[in-house]
Scaffold this active site. Structure first.
Site, PDB file in Angstrom:
ATOM      1  N   ASN A   1       0.851  -1.198   0.000  1.00 10.49           N
ATOM      2  CA  ASN A   1       0.000   0.000   0.000  1.00 10.49           C
ATOM      3  C   ASN A   1       0.877   1.235   0.000  1.00 10.49           C
ATOM      4  O   ASN A   1       2.107   1.147  -0.008  1.00 10.49           O
ATOM      5  CB  ASN A   1      -0.966  -0.033   1.188  1.00 10.49           C
ATOM      6  CG  ASN A   1      -0.214  -0.074   2.510  1.00 10.49           C
ATOM      7  OD1 ASN A   1       0.510   0.847   2.848  1.00 10.49           O
ATOM      8  ND2 ASN A   1      -0.377  -1.167   3.252  1.00 10.49           N
TER       9      ASN A   1
ATOM     10  N   ASP B   1      -4.620  -9.507  13.449  1.00 13.95           N
ATOM     11  CA  ASP B   1      -4.715  -8.091  13.834  1.00 13.95           C
ATOM     12  C   ASP B   1      -3.706  -7.872  14.965  1.00 13.95           C
ATOM     13  O   ASP B   1      -3.919  -8.315  16.096  1.00 13.95           O
ATOM     14  CB  ASP B   1      -6.146  -7.766  14.269  1.00 13.95           C
ATOM     15  CG  ASP B   1      -6.328  -6.263  14.499  1.00 13.95           C
ATOM     16  OD1 ASP B   1      -5.383  -5.619  15.030  1.00 13.95           O
ATOM     17  OD2 ASP B   1      -7.403  -5.739  14.153  1.00 13.95           O
TER      18      ASP B   1
ATOM     19  N   PHE C   1      -4.100   3.647  15.150  1.00 14.07           N
ATOM     20  CA  PHE C   1      -4.317   4.688  14.149  1.00 14.07           C
ATOM     21  C   PHE C   1      -5.453   4.265  13.228  1.00 14.07           C
ATOM     22  O   PHE C   1      -5.654   3.069  12.997  1.00 14.07           O
ATOM     23  CB  PHE C   1      -3.046   4.907  13.312  1.00 14.07           C
ATOM     24  CG  PHE C   1      -2.183   6.012  13.852  1.00 14.07           C
ATOM     25  CD1 PHE C   1      -1.484   5.840  15.033  1.00 14.07           C
ATOM     26  CD2 PHE C   1      -2.105   7.231  13.191  1.00 14.07           C
ATOM     27  CE1 PHE C   1      -0.705   6.859  15.544  1.00 14.07           C
ATOM     28  CE2 PHE C   1      -1.328   8.259  13.699  1.00 14.07           C
ATOM     29  CZ  PHE C   1      -0.628   8.081  14.875  1.00 14.07           C
TER      30      PHE C   1
END
Ligand code: CTP
Length: 396
Positions: free
Chosen positions: A211, A309, A326
């Site tokens: 990303n 996660d 965040f």
């Protein structure tokens, strides 16, 4: 500008690293500092006062009998009103002088004559044997005991051809250290773990999914935490950024690797700040060999599976650190931010306003905690990182 309004006396002693201090002078003035250079006679053998005057924009002093100052007391005038004295490079001889309070030239005299409220920072630079010599080490220990900050030195190749400890820190590292010396030590003695950057999920040995995260915000937070006195470990996906000076960086590629490293480092941490843009999914059928084209219309079919996660996993540890997450939302930040905080089970969530923050130097944040939300107005990422660190320090 990080050093706006700061007056710095930059002392130079004899050493080949003097050439690097020309660059340091530029960086200090670019950061907003007023720099007054004082050179020993030996330093002037390595670089001329003319060069240092041109770079600092101020007259250079090297002689205690210099008559340019009206009262003839350069050692007093230069130190009154100074915010810091930085000696770079600092020779073995000059450290010995500092350790024993010697005052036989302008630079050593002004160090002894400085008010004790003016911090003294020294950046040693010398041959490895000189650095390791017991007398030098005794002097270093004495300087530390006297409250003098020792910046570096680093290990590596030396101008004399030998290799080892004694290289002066690079100018950009010295600049970071000088800036750090002016920050409040709000996290002194604390351990902080930070994730940053993107992750990279392989499709085959040469291709992958990633990303647009640049890592800038996470690196700025790691630096700010270190400036605040914390012991910082940065677990980073692939980025082009320099590791902030004094931060321990562990590089990873995939979300699973980031998870494994974070879990191995989590014990004993006081704060965990998850800034990384972690891939939610990885390719389940990634190929061990490079995928080949087998004629028109033949396209690979990728299957995905979920990544762990990391933030939620740390937040569920029995002895969990103070966890900060965040979130980048394109809409409804106030609602989604608080929902995400509760879903992850964390005390503080930081929302990026707008989702176009990747790679930018500025940002605007909203903090969500159990008392509600609070904005940190638009600013450079480093400035925001320092504000965020102060907010975290106030909460732990
Ligand atoms: N995070 C993590 N591990 C993951 C995914 C996210 O540690 N596998 C952390 C991020 O570092 C960040 C926060 O969780 O601190 C973001 O949470 P996430 O739910 O992934 O938010 P978004 O990426 O905004 O995802 P979405 O809105 O799609 O739920």
């Amino acid at each position: 500008m990080d050093l706006a309004g700061k007056k710095i006396v930059l002392g130079m002693t004899g050493g080949i690293a003097c050439y690097k201090v020309a660059e340091l002078t530029r960086s200090l003035t670019r950061a907003g500092a007023t720099v007054h250079v004082v050179m020993t006679r030996s330093a002037t053998q390595f670089i001329t006062p003319v060069t240092m005057q041109a770079l600092s924009g101020h007259p250079v002093f090297s002689d205690q009998w210099d008559a340019r100052i009206d009262n003839n007391m350069a050692h007093i005038d230069l130190t009154r009103g100074a915010d810091a004295i930085v000696i770079a490079p600092c020779s073995a001889d000059f450290m010995s002088k500092l350790a024993h309070g010697g005052c036989d030239d302008l630079l050593s005299t002004l160090c002894v004559a400085r008010p004790m409220t003016v911090p003294l920072l020294v950046a040693p630079a010398m041959n490895v044997e000189m650095w390791q010599n017991p007398a030098t080490q005794r002097n270093v220990a004495q300087l530390r005991e006297d409250g003098i900050a020792i910046l570096g030195p680093d290990a590596g190749e030396q101008a004399c051809g030998e290799t080892g400890m004694g290289r002066m820190l690079e100018p950009e590292q010295l600049l970071e250290e000088v800036i750090a010396s002016f920050q409040r030590k709000l996290l002194a003695g604390k351990r902080v773990l930070v994730t940053a950057g993107p992750t990279f999920e392989p499709i085959d040995p040469v291709r992958g999914i990633t990303n647009l995260s640049s890592g800038k915000m996470g690196y700025a937070i790691a630096r700010a935490a270190r400036e605040a006195g914390a012991d910082v470990c940065l677990v980073s996906g692939p980025t082009a950024l320099q590791t902030p000076y004094g931060v321990h960086r562990i590089s990873v590629q995939t979300a699973q690797q980031m998870h494994d490293v974070v879990m191995s480092q989590a014990a004993g941490q006081d704060v965990f700040i998850a800034v990384a843009a972690v891939a939610d999914w990885r390719v389940a059928n990634a190929s061990e060999q490079k995928l080949k084209k087998n004629g028109a219309g033949d396209v690979p079919r990728l299957e995905f599976e979920q990544n762990p996660d990391i933030l939620a996993a740390v937040a569920q540890l029995p002895a969990r650190p103070y966890c900060v997450g965040f979130a980048a939302e394109s809409e409804n930040l106030l609602q989604y931010g608080e929902e995400k905080r509760q879903k992850k089970g964390i005390p503080l969530l930081v929302g990026n306003i707008g989702h176009q923050t990747f790679g930018k130097d500025e940002n605007e944040l909203v903090l969500f905690d159990d008392r509600g939300h609070q904005r940190l107005p638009r600013a450079g990422k480093q400035v925001l990182a320092r504000r965020l660190v102060a907010e975290i320090a106030g909460r732990i």
